[in-house]
Design a protein around this motif. Structure first.
Motif, PDB file in Angstrom:
ATOM      1  N   ALA A 148      40.281  57.577  37.585  1.00 47.28           N
ATOM      2  CA  ALA A 148      40.060  56.393  38.424  1.00 47.28           C
ATOM      3  C   ALA A 148      40.881  56.469  39.707  1.00 47.28           C
ATOM      4  N   GLN A 204      39.202  58.398  42.434  1.00 52.41           N
ATOM      5  CA  GLN A 204      37.922  57.884  42.932  1.00 52.41           C
ATOM      6  C   GLN A 204      38.177  56.748  43.921  1.00 52.41           C
ATOM      7  N   MET A 221      37.246  53.435  44.488  1.00 49.16           N
ATOM      8  CA  MET A 221      36.615  52.285  43.838  1.00 49.16           C
ATOM      9  C   MET A 221      36.788  51.028  44.681  1.00 49.16           C
ATOM     10  N   SER A 222      35.818  50.159  44.559  1.00 49.09           N
ATOM     11  CA  SER A 222      35.963  48.830  45.159  1.00 49.09           C
ATOM     12  C   SER A 222      36.880  47.986  44.289  1.00 49.09           C
ATOM     13  N   GLU A 243      36.241  45.180  42.753  1.00 46.83           N
ATOM     14  CA  GLU A 243      35.546  44.733  41.544  1.00 46.83           C
ATOM     15  C   GLU A 243      35.436  45.863  40.522  1.00 46.83           C
ATOM     16  N   GLU A 244      35.137  47.067  40.988  1.00 48.37           N
ATOM     17  CA  GLU A 244      35.024  48.212  40.081  1.00 48.37           C
ATOM     18  C   GLU A 244      36.368  48.539  39.429  1.00 48.37           C
ATOM     19  N   ALA A 245      37.428  48.426  40.216  1.00 56.23           N
ATOM     20  CA  ALA A 245      38.762  48.705  39.676  1.00 56.23           C
ATOM     21  C   ALA A 245      39.140  47.688  38.600  1.00 56.23           C
ATOM     22  N   ASP A 287      37.041  45.914  36.747  1.00 59.96           N
ATOM     23  CA  ASP A 287      36.221  46.188  35.556  1.00 59.96           C
ATOM     24  C   ASP A 287      36.768  47.377  34.768  1.00 59.96           C
ATOM     25  N   HIS A 288      37.182  48.404  35.514  1.00 52.72           N
ATOM     26  CA  HIS A 288      37.712  49.595  34.847  1.00 52.72           C
ATOM     27  C   HIS A 288      39.002  49.276  34.093  1.00 52.72           C
TER      28      HIS A 288
END
Length: 411
Positions: free
Chosen positions: A76, A79, A81-82, A84-86, A88-89
């Motif tokens: 992660a 990458q 990430m936005s 929101e993606e972070a 969620d992850h």
């Protein structure tokens, strides 16, 4: 963790330490009881092996899950990430760690249970040092009965006896119930549970050079041949049987020939592979491997102690018509049980007093009554002291003076 790798020696050492302590503080009359504690390796080893197994399983789970979480964090971080993606992850990682926590808590409860059983069994062995030996022996006898019932598949009766006697921590009902599931599956011609058990204990079975997994694989191959799935059987053999070729080539060659002979063959050499008794053989082989894995005796403890006792009592005199009725082997039932056992290796006879059940020797010599019956000096002196110098034969009722007794000499 390193100290747990020597499970066998630790369990044996614990049993021998308890026995040695008992010998050092117990009177001479109870040394035989202390010696018998050295035979209690199975009592200590089995929960100790389960304790080690629980620790190893929890460690593997923790290493696997934490390693996966760390790898996921590293991926992660590399990458773009936005927000929101972070989030969620990270949420998924938190959920995974919470799942790991629940698994470890469950594993910890299992470890505590096994530690409690080890402690209870050590306390049971140490209780042999107390004065109430008869109660300790009674508990021990119930343990043997539960062990016998479990091996004979009387699981419900064994559980009820253990519960009513409050000895659940001293017996291994859960272990035998684990084995029961596999035995039931084999009796229903299913090998999957047994193969799963072999995979779970692969390293220890390999160390003992067990052939159980190989035999299970052979049987699974035979079932494919029985169903005329020859192509599937060949594929199965290439995947699961070929790795055994280096050590079991002759067995493999014989079993592979069944592809040509088929299940309806009359050739005795290959017909045997398709007989129902092959499943009975697998059941017996699993029982033996299961017992070896946990350090249990192959025979029930009740059988072992009964045979040892009968063999110790068995002499040629036991089978003569004038054998005393107090001898257990004077009874036909015990004689049948003792018939295949060896005679007791006693080179010298021993005289035991009918009254006190103590050995008559130079310290406690035998005295002969006018009617020919013999009793120990200790018993007759005590009787004369209480009856104004008179003694009474407990078997014939003869009354005589102590002065009339004649000393017998043991040659």
């Amino acid at each position: 963790m390193d100290s747990l790798s020597n499970g066998d020696s630790a369990a044996v050492a614990a049993a021998e330490t308890v026995a040695a302590t008992a010998v050092s503080i117990m009177p001479q009359s109870r040394i035989r009881l202390a010696d018998s504690l050295k035979l209690e390796n199975q009592l200590l080893k089995l929960p100790f092996e389960h304790f080690k197994k629980s620790i190893r399983a929890n460690r593997r789970i923790a290493e696997k899950e934490i390693g996966a979480v760390i790898d996921s964090v590293i991926d992660a971080a590399q990458q773009d990430m936005s927000k929101e993606e972070a989030v969620d992850h990270l949420t998924s990682l938190v959920s995974r760690l919470q799942g790991l926590k629940r698994k470890l808590e469950e594993g910890s409860r299992t470890e505590n249970l096994q530690a409690q059983r080890c402690r209870a069994r050590l306390e049971h062995l140490e209780a042999a040092q107390t004065e109430n030996v008869s109660e300790w022996n009674s508990t021990r006898e119930k343990r043997f009965l539960v062990d016998y019932m479990l091996r004979m598949s009387y699981y419900d009766t064994a559980a009820k006896l253990a519960e009513s006697s409050n000895i659940q921590d001293l017996v291994d009902i859960d272990v035998f119930q684990e084995a029961k599931k596999i035995i039931d599956a084999l009796q229903n011609t299913e090998v999957a549970p047994a193969l799963a058990w072999c995979a779970e204990n692969k390293s220890r079975l390999k160390k003992s050079k067990s052939k159980l997994e190989f035999q299970l694989r052979l049987q699974e191959f035979i079932e494919l041949v029985r169903a005329d799935n020859n192509l599937q059987a060949i594929t199965y053999a290439q995947k699961y049987l070929a790795p055994w070729g280096a050590t079991h080539m002759k067995e493999l060659q014989r079993v592979m020939a069944t592809l040509a002979f088929k299940s309806n063959t009359e050739c005795a050499a290959y017909k045997v592979f398709f007989e129902p008794k092959q499943w009975d053989y697998l059941v017996e082989q699993f029982k033996q491997e299961f017992c070896r894995l946990y350090g249990m005796t192959l025979e029930p403890l009740l059988n072992i102690y009964l045979q040892a006792g009968l063999s110790a009592l068995k002499t040629p005199f036991c089978y003569e018509e004038d054998c005393t009725k107090e001898d257990p082997l004077s009874q036909e039932g015990f004689r049948k049980l003792a018939s295949p056992l060896p005679f007791s290796k006693q080179h010298h006879s021993k005289l035991v007093c009918y009254i006190t059940k103590e050995l008559m020797d130079t310290e406690n010599p035998p005295l002969v009554l006018p009617n020919g019956y013999v009793y120990s000096t200790k018993a007759l002196e005590e009787m004369a002291r209480k009856n104004n110098g008179k003694v009474t034969c407990p078997r014939t009722g003869l009354v005589c003076k102590y002065s009339e007794l004649v000393k017998a000499f043991i040659s």
